[in-house]
Each structure stands twice: as structure tokens, then as C-alpha cells.
Design an enzyme around this catalytic site. Structure first.
Site, PDB file in Angstrom:
ATOM      1  N   HIS A 130      -8.283 -59.425   5.301  1.00 14.06           N
ATOM      2  CA  HIS A 130      -8.459 -58.286   6.565  1.00 14.06           C
ATOM      3  C   HIS A 130      -9.358 -58.395   7.013  1.00 14.06           C
ATOM      4  CE1 HIS A 130     -10.416 -55.790   3.584  1.00 14.06           C
ATOM      5  NE2 HIS A 130     -11.460 -55.092   5.067  1.00 14.06           N
TER       6      HIS A 130
ATOM      7  N   SER B 127     -16.776 -54.331   4.046  1.00 15.26           N
ATOM      8  CA  SER B 127     -15.621 -55.276   3.418  1.00 15.26           C
ATOM      9  C   SER B 127     -16.334 -56.382   3.532  1.00 15.26           C
ATOM     10  CB  SER B 127     -14.195 -54.953   4.574  1.00 15.26           C
ATOM     11  OG  SER B 127     -14.008 -53.408   4.561  1.00 15.26           O
TER      12      SER B 127
ATOM     13  N   ASP C 269      -5.749 -59.636  -1.057  1.00 14.29           N
ATOM     14  CA  ASP C 269      -6.947 -59.687   0.085  1.00 14.29           C
ATOM     15  C   ASP C 269      -8.200 -59.905  -0.066  1.00 14.29           C
ATOM     16  OD1 ASP C 269      -8.520 -58.239   2.235  1.00 14.29           O
ATOM     17  OD2 ASP C 269      -8.780 -56.794   1.637  1.00 14.29           O
TER      18      ASP C 269
END
EC number: 3.4.21.-
Length: 262
Positions: A67, A208, A112
Site C-alpha cells: 500500500h 508503514s 500487503d
């Protein structure tokens, strides 16, 4: 009366300092400059805005979260203080990007993960070195290290110049299934559950893609969580590196038949 006023003012100053100190990070501290030589910073090319973290796994490859992908990405290695002008030798571009199942169709519980081949290899130094892939799966109950340039306040966003580090616990996957019913997590998944159930310590927005390191091994990639960050009984989700080892290693080895695993 003068003495009472002086003592009262000192008490106010102490309380003010304590409140400011508690707001400095979401449960972590500034990383030691020698602690994160594998940590990379991903930027959006045109806006020059910081996006995510990532992990250097050898001189030519970086692992991060799917992402975090953008059409145009800059990757900086050997970064500690983002306010310091980067050397051009620290800058890389993606030569190739690989997604699990060959499609950028990640979910909160699967896929992911993004493997990036750099446009040219990096030279190792005191502040640039790879983090080894795991030799065995992680053990629930392990104390794990997280790090990144993500926001140090939540729900407001305040990005630090220097990465912050914290210790969290690797939890049973069922803890995350119970904590996040809105995610509708399946019974089994390629993700890890980690956090501090008492709250106060957590990864957050723009952490992230960074690493989850358990017992010295690269076990997870910062993926998803609930907001605001660091709430009690709300651990976060991390892509499980060990479950993607064959895919990672075969792509790096140049095999074309495993780029789209089932």
C-alpha cells in the site's frame, strides 16, 4: 506566601514538562543512529513528500508494504535525520516492483508486501547494511522492535526528522481477530499481530513498510492498524515475512516461474 508561590510555580513547570514529554512519541524514543542501517525512506517523487519506511535485504533489494506503492517513488538509504540534505549517492529509484500474486490487490490480511529492485546496488557502509531474512517463524510472546519516521502523535500527524524505535509484543493472531472485528479477518492469514495491550506504544501512520524485528530477525512489515494509534487492546497487523520467503528468494534469484505464486 512567597515560598508557597515559588513551590506552586515549580509544580506547574514540572507538570507542564511531564505533559510535553508524554506527547513526544507514541511510546518510543529516538533510534540510535547505529540501530537502523537497513531502514530506508520512501518518498513520492514529484511532491518530495515522505511516504513510508522499507527494509534493505541486500545491496539491490528492498521490502516494503504494497500500500506504499506510488507511480513515482524515490528511495533513500543510510538516512537518520530527514532534515539533513541527502547525498545523491543515497538516492535510488525502483528498477522493478513485484507484488504477491503479481497484482497490487492487497487486503488488510493478505498480500500487503512489495519487493523493489533498485536501479543500482548500494555500497555498504557504517550506516548502510542489509537486514537478514528470517531463518525460522516468529514465536508468540517475543519482544519485537519497530522503527520508523511515522507520526509521533495521533490522531494529529507530526512527523519526526529522526526515526523512533519502540518495543512491542508478538501476540496470538486471534487477539487481532477479536480486536478488529470490522476487518473481518479470516481464520488463517499471512499476517502477524503485535502491539502492547495496555496501549501507549504502537506504530502509526507513515511507519508503514518498516520492519518488525523479533529476536534479531526480520519477521514482519508494518501493514495496518486502527486509529487513533496506540489504543488499549488494539494491536496492529504486520505482513509475515517468513510466509513469503520462497516468493522473495526466487524472485531475487531471477526465476520467472514464481513471480505469480498461487
Amino acid at each position: 506566601m512567597v515560598l508557597i508561590r515559588v513551590l506552586a510555580n515549580l509544580l506547574i513547570l514540572q507538570l507542564s514538562y511531564a505533559q510535553k514529554s508524554s506527547e513526544l512519541v507514541i511510546g518510543g524514543d529516538e533510534c540510535n543512529i547505529n540501530e537502523h542501517n537497513f531502514l530506508v525512506a520512501l518518498y513520492e517523487y514529484w511532491s518530495q513528500s515522505f511516504l513510508c519506511g522499507g527494509t534493505l535485504i541486500n545491496g539491490e533489494w528492498v521490502l516494503t508494504a504494497a500500500h506504499c506503492d506510488r507511480k513515482h517513488i524515490l528511495i533513500y538509504v543510510g538516512v537518520h535525520d530527514r532534515s539533513v540534505q541527502f547525498d545523491k549517492e543515497q538516492r535510488r529509484f525502483p528498477k522493478e516492483k513485484y507484488f504477491f500474486n503479481c497484482r497490487n490487490n492487497f487486503t488488510k490480511w493478505d498480500k500487503d508486501i512489495m519487493l523493489i529492485r533498485l536501479n543500482k546496488p548500494v555500497s555498504y557502509s557504517e550506516h548502510i547494511a542489509p537486514l537478514s531474512l528470517p531463518s525460522s517463524p516468529p514465536i508468540v510472546g517475543s519482544v519485537c522492535r519497530v522503527m520508523g519516521w511515522g507520526t509521533i502523535k495521533s490522531p494529529q500527524e507530526t512527523l519526526p526528522d529522526v526515526p523512533h524505535c519502540a518495543n512491542i509484543n508478538l501476540l496470538d493472531y486471534e487477539v487481532c481477530r477479536t480486536a478488529h472485528p470490522q476487518f473481518r479477518l479470516p481464520a488463517t492469514s499471512r499476517i502477524l499481530c503485535a502491539g502492547v495491550l495496555e496501549g501507549g506504544i504502537d506504530t502509526c501512520h507513515r511507519d508503514s513498510g518498516g520492519p518488525l524485528i523479533c529476536n534479531g530477525e526480520f519477521q514482519g512489515i508494518v501493514s495496518w492498524g486502527d486509529g487513533p494509534c496506540a489504543q488499549p487492546d488494539k494491536p496492529a497487523l504486520y505482513s509475515k515475512v517468513f510466509d513469503h520467503l520462497d516468493w522473495i528468494q526466487n524472485i531475487i534469484a531471477g526465476s520467472e516461474t514464481v513471480n505469480c505464486p498461487s
